[in-house]
Design a protein around this motif. Sequence first.
Motif, mmCIF file in Angstrom:
data_model
loop_
_atom_site.group_PDB
_atom_site.id
_atom_site.type_symbol
_atom_site.label_atom_id
_atom_site.label_comp_id
_atom_site.label_asym_id
_atom_site.label_seq_id
_atom_site.Cartn_x
_atom_site.Cartn_y
_atom_site.Cartn_z
ATOM 1 N N ARG A 187 2.295 35.221 82.280
ATOM 2 C CA ARG A 187 2.296 33.847 82.802
ATOM 3 C C ARG A 187 1.625 33.804 84.171
ATOM 4 O O ARG A 187 0.888 32.857 84.481
ATOM 5 C CB ARG A 187 3.727 33.314 82.878
ATOM 6 C CG ARG A 187 3.801 31.822 83.136
ATOM 7 C CD ARG A 187 5.176 31.250 82.858
ATOM 8 N NE ARG A 187 6.175 31.713 83.825
ATOM 9 C CZ ARG A 187 7.432 31.260 83.849
ATOM 10 N NH1 ARG A 187 7.842 30.371 82.937
ATOM 11 N NH2 ARG A 187 8.278 31.708 84.755
ATOM 12 N N GLU A 223 -0.220 30.357 79.101
ATOM 13 C CA GLU A 223 0.777 29.297 78.990
ATOM 14 C C GLU A 223 1.568 29.457 77.698
ATOM 15 O O GLU A 223 1.023 29.877 76.671
ATOM 16 C CB GLU A 223 0.111 27.923 79.022
ATOM 17 C CG GLU A 223 -0.607 27.624 80.334
ATOM 18 C CD GLU A 223 -1.219 26.239 80.347
ATOM 19 O OE1 GLU A 223 -1.106 25.525 79.323
ATOM 20 O OE2 GLU A 223 -1.817 25.871 81.374
ATOM 21 N N GLN A 234 3.251 19.814 71.633
ATOM 22 C CA GLN A 234 1.928 20.200 72.125
ATOM 23 C C GLN A 234 0.848 19.373 71.452
ATOM 24 O O GLN A 234 -0.086 18.884 72.092
ATOM 25 C CB GLN A 234 1.675 21.683 71.863
ATOM 26 C CG GLN A 234 0.265 22.136 72.249
ATOM 27 C CD GLN A 234 -0.038 23.541 71.775
ATOM 28 O OE1 GLN A 234 0.799 24.217 71.217
ATOM 29 N NE2 GLN A 234 -1.256 24.003 72.016
ATOM 30 N N ARG A 289 16.163 30.211 80.108
ATOM 31 C CA ARG A 289 15.788 28.825 80.401
ATOM 32 C C ARG A 289 14.536 28.776 81.278
ATOM 33 O O ARG A 289 13.615 27.991 81.038
ATOM 34 C CB ARG A 289 16.946 28.110 81.092
ATOM 35 C CG ARG A 289 16.704 26.614 81.341
ATOM 36 C CD ARG A 289 17.741 26.050 82.297
ATOM 37 N NE ARG A 289 19.094 26.230 81.817
ATOM 38 C CZ ARG A 289 19.728 25.355 81.021
ATOM 39 N NH1 ARG A 289 19.115 24.249 80.647
ATOM 40 N NH2 ARG A 289 20.968 25.592 80.638
ATOM 41 N N ASP A 290 14.500 29.607 82.307
ATOM 42 C CA ASP A 290 13.362 29.619 83.221
ATOM 43 C C ASP A 290 12.077 30.017 82.511
ATOM 44 O O ASP A 290 11.005 29.468 82.784
ATOM 45 C CB ASP A 290 13.640 30.583 84.374
ATOM 46 C CG ASP A 290 12.452 30.720 85.308
ATOM 47 O OD1 ASP A 290 12.022 29.695 85.878
ATOM 48 O OD2 ASP A 290 11.935 31.854 85.458
ATOM 49 N N ARG A 340 0.880 29.186 74.034
ATOM 50 C CA ARG A 340 0.144 27.968 73.688
ATOM 51 C C ARG A 340 -1.233 28.365 73.153
ATOM 52 O O ARG A 340 -1.905 29.220 73.717
ATOM 53 C CB ARG A 340 -0.002 27.089 74.923
ATOM 54 C CG ARG A 340 -0.507 25.686 74.653
ATOM 55 C CD ARG A 340 -0.572 24.878 75.937
ATOM 56 N NE ARG A 340 0.731 24.771 76.577
ATOM 57 C CZ ARG A 340 1.650 23.864 76.252
ATOM 58 N NH1 ARG A 340 1.397 22.991 75.300
ATOM 59 N NH2 ARG A 340 2.809 23.824 76.893
ATOM 60 N N ILE A 398 9.047 34.157 72.082
ATOM 61 C CA ILE A 398 8.349 33.048 72.731
ATOM 62 C C ILE A 398 6.942 32.982 72.163
ATOM 63 O O ILE A 398 6.381 34.006 71.727
ATOM 64 C CB ILE A 398 8.330 33.219 74.268
ATOM 65 C CG1 ILE A 398 7.856 31.928 74.949
ATOM 66 C CG2 ILE A 398 7.489 34.423 74.684
ATOM 67 C CD1 ILE A 398 8.079 31.917 76.455
ATOM 68 N N THR A 437 6.998 25.149 75.555
ATOM 69 C CA THR A 437 8.247 24.893 76.267
ATOM 70 C C THR A 437 9.314 24.366 75.314
ATOM 71 O O THR A 437 9.007 23.840 74.236
ATOM 72 C CB THR A 437 8.029 23.890 77.407
ATOM 73 O OG1 THR A 437 7.524 22.664 76.865
ATOM 74 C CG2 THR A 437 7.031 24.445 78.425
ATOM 75 N N THR A 438 10.563 24.533 75.730
ATOM 76 C CA THR A 438 11.699 24.136 74.908
ATOM 77 C C THR A 438 12.625 23.251 75.741
ATOM 78 O O THR A 438 12.880 23.562 76.910
ATOM 79 C CB THR A 438 12.462 25.382 74.422
ATOM 80 O OG1 THR A 438 11.560 26.212 73.682
ATOM 81 C CG2 THR A 438 13.629 24.997 73.523
ATOM 82 N N HIS A 460 11.649 29.927 79.112
ATOM 83 C CA HIS A 460 11.535 29.234 77.819
ATOM 84 C C HIS A 460 11.538 30.212 76.649
ATOM 85 O O HIS A 460 10.895 29.981 75.622
ATOM 86 C CB HIS A 460 10.292 28.340 77.782
ATOM 87 C CG HIS A 460 10.383 27.156 78.682
ATOM 88 N ND1 HIS A 460 11.009 25.983 78.347
ATOM 89 C CD2 HIS A 460 9.947 26.979 79.967
ATOM 90 C CE1 HIS A 460 10.957 25.123 79.350
ATOM 91 N NE2 HIS A 460 10.328 25.706 80.351
ATOM 92 N N ALA A 505 8.329 22.395 69.197
ATOM 93 C CA ALA A 505 7.528 22.614 70.396
ATOM 94 C C ALA A 505 6.046 22.446 70.101
ATOM 95 O O ALA A 505 5.297 21.854 70.890
ATOM 96 C CB ALA A 505 7.798 24.008 70.960
#
Length: 342
Positions: free
Chosen positions: A248, A253, A336, A280-281, A300, A297, A256-257, A283, A332
Amino acid sequence: MSIQTIARVEFHCADADKTAAGLCADYDFTAGPPAVAADGTRTVDLRQGSIRLRLTSAADPGHPVSAYVARHGDGIAALALGCADPQAALERAERHGARVLDREAGLIAGFGDTALRFVLLEPTEPADATGPTDTTGPAEAAGPGLLDALDHVAICLPGGELAAAVRFCEAALGFHAIFEEYIEVGEQAMDSTVVQSASGLVTFTLIEPDTARRPGQIDEFLAAHGGAGVQHLAFSTRDIATAVRTVRARGVEFLTTPGAYFDALAERLGATAIPVETLRDLHVLVDQDHGGQLFQIFARSTHPRRTSFLELIERQGAGTFGTANIKALYEAVERQTSAAAS
């Protein structure tokens, strides 16, 4: 059955050097020296852990590599399956109806324009990967890196073709179905079956849209890609939090959730091996089965057609595929897609 592993993933690209440079810069792959074949194709081999990628481009617009790119954009043209006996594997596949594309190269038709290649699994890699012997061994990792192995390959199929694809994998490849699920996201839905080799090291997630429902992202993949093909590769990592933070920071990228997903984790799963606030931070999604937990995860898509993408996954004992996360992924992706269209 002699299929042991995915020896390498073979990409056809508009520019092999540029694609290789991006994967090296973002995900820590190591590139071998480029090789130019007699037909003018340019090949770059990448490695990390047990992952092997081969990227090929062609300057001649009439070359089959260029034709593939014109139809699909950059994509996976073949999955090389490491076998104890490639010839026996080819003969078995042919007996069970596989269409042989190139007998000498051990190549059969697979899923759309993504072929399957049977190669010899050797204890050591060949000295010259561009030579006449098309083999790849299960080489050891040069050292700890971000990624370890290829966990699974997700393949999109046109509606109505899933059952036949599963039968093909079972009969021609000797795989067995280990999981199946019907997933609804709003007014769209899809069917999914996971098939796996006897070794447990080759896993295909086969997906088809429910054509009785509203067209959705699987239909969009099939339209943009031009038929069946690989939607994503899932790479395993021993430390997904570090891997996500690292890539990241390099500009990659991820999807996100919504926060509600993480709000419900404690009630749904209890304690998680990675703290919920970290998940959470970053995703990162989490699920569990009787064996343990898995964390995953999805990057994108940066493909011009918004078709293919990569997944990172860390398994802490879990052997399944994030049943509760698949719906979250597709929601998600829907967000997008909607954002890109607006």
